[in-house]
Design an enzyme around this catalytic site. Structure first.
Site, mmCIF file in Angstrom:
data_model
loop_
_atom_site.group_PDB
_atom_site.id
_atom_site.type_symbol
_atom_site.label_atom_id
_atom_site.label_comp_id
_atom_site.label_asym_id
_atom_site.label_seq_id
_atom_site.Cartn_x
_atom_site.Cartn_y
_atom_site.Cartn_z
ATOM 1 N N HIS A 101 7.237 19.539 -32.338
ATOM 2 C CA HIS A 101 8.580 20.353 -31.575
ATOM 3 C C HIS A 101 9.314 20.904 -32.803
ATOM 4 C CE1 HIS A 101 11.763 20.136 -28.485
ATOM 5 N NE2 HIS A 101 12.329 20.794 -29.445
ATOM 6 N N ARG A 120 19.513 28.277 -30.463
ATOM 7 C CA ARG A 120 19.396 27.193 -29.765
ATOM 8 C C ARG A 120 20.509 26.367 -29.958
ATOM 9 N NH1 ARG A 120 14.038 24.030 -31.241
ATOM 10 N NH2 ARG A 120 15.125 24.056 -33.152
#
Lengths: 180, 180
Positions: B112, B125
């Site tokens: 990830h 983000r």
């Protein structure tokens, strides 16, 4: 899904004593009401009620989790008429650590899990997370035990407070109660 | 300290499209208002507003954190006029895993962090935690990017959805918005 600890004139636990360990204490009261809540109650100036959520485990590994499940006792045992609410807040330095750094201090250096194990199942424990709820403490730790195990509990608390992990605790209050 | 995402007739973001990816969708609306909130608002039947808290990191290790801090962009860049709100809920099986089991799936198997790195800083983000707030989703993921990087964002989302980690996602909605 939240659990509230509300100090006041009534409640399912009588407050025997309440003292700050590190930092500010909490407003005195005669009783503590422990109850589930669907919503977050408004915090008062005196920082009661305290609210937490019983969440998933953050540090224990699989073998530890299996061992803990096997040995630990549940809450509300009839003979566990004494309890302690110990809210703690850890420092910014703790929260700036990464998960694996916190785990190293929590277990490899402080042996929080391994050293606690021998006090179970005499002392039933439940950890409530508060930090992400905008609460004055990061965790509300709750312990239930029979009067016969009162000294065992003192040993457990003394052991935890002597760990490296505890050097990151910047506020701690110790509230002792008896079931009404 | 909470962040609310409220769908309605007005807001700082115009909703371009909204679609369920896995499980139930969300009630349609024309606008999304993103705002800080001191208290938890009441949830409506339609599951709006969604609420989360920007919390401490759970999985990244020190070297990864350092690398992320060096490369990632902040929110509210003037040219980042497009954004996506992707609320997700993971399964009970995920939450019964221990921290190190989740980390293994999150990074060692799903990469990830490592695989996301190349999409930064084009895509800013922010992760908001919702699970412990009694919300219908566990996480509210928020991404901001310039129109020139729209395809980069599709690549990032597609990559994440193909990971083993994502096999634990049991509800996901994809909301695309443009700054008003």
């Amino acid at each position: 899904m939240f659990t509230t600890f509300t100090a006041g004139d009534a409640g399912n636990w009588q407050i025997l004593r309440m003292a700050p360990v590190t930092g500010d204490g909490l407003a005195p009261a005669s009783h503590l009401a422990v109850a589930p809540a669907a919503a977050l109650p408004a915090a008062s100036a005196a920082s009661w009620p305290l609210v937490g959520v019983a969440s998933h485990v953050r540090y224990v590994e699989r073998a530890e989790k299996t061992a803990l499940v096997a040995v630990q006792a549940g809450l509300s045992r009839p003979d566990a008429t004494l309890a302690a609410l110990i809210p703690i807040r850890k420092s910014a330095a703790w929260w700036e650590l990464t998960q694996e750094e916190r785990r190293r201090i929590f277990e490899d250096k402080s042996q929080h899990i391994a050293a606690s194990m021998k006090y179970l199942p005499a002392i039933a424990r439940q950890l409530y997370h508060s930090r992400d709820l905008g609460q004055p403490f990061d965790f509300l730790t709750w312990f239930e035990f029979a009067p016969a195990h009162a000294q065992t509990f003192e040993d457990l608390v003394g052991m935890l407070r002597a760990t490296e992990e505890w050097s990151y605790v910047e506020r701690e209050v110790d509230v002792r109660v008896r079931r009404t």
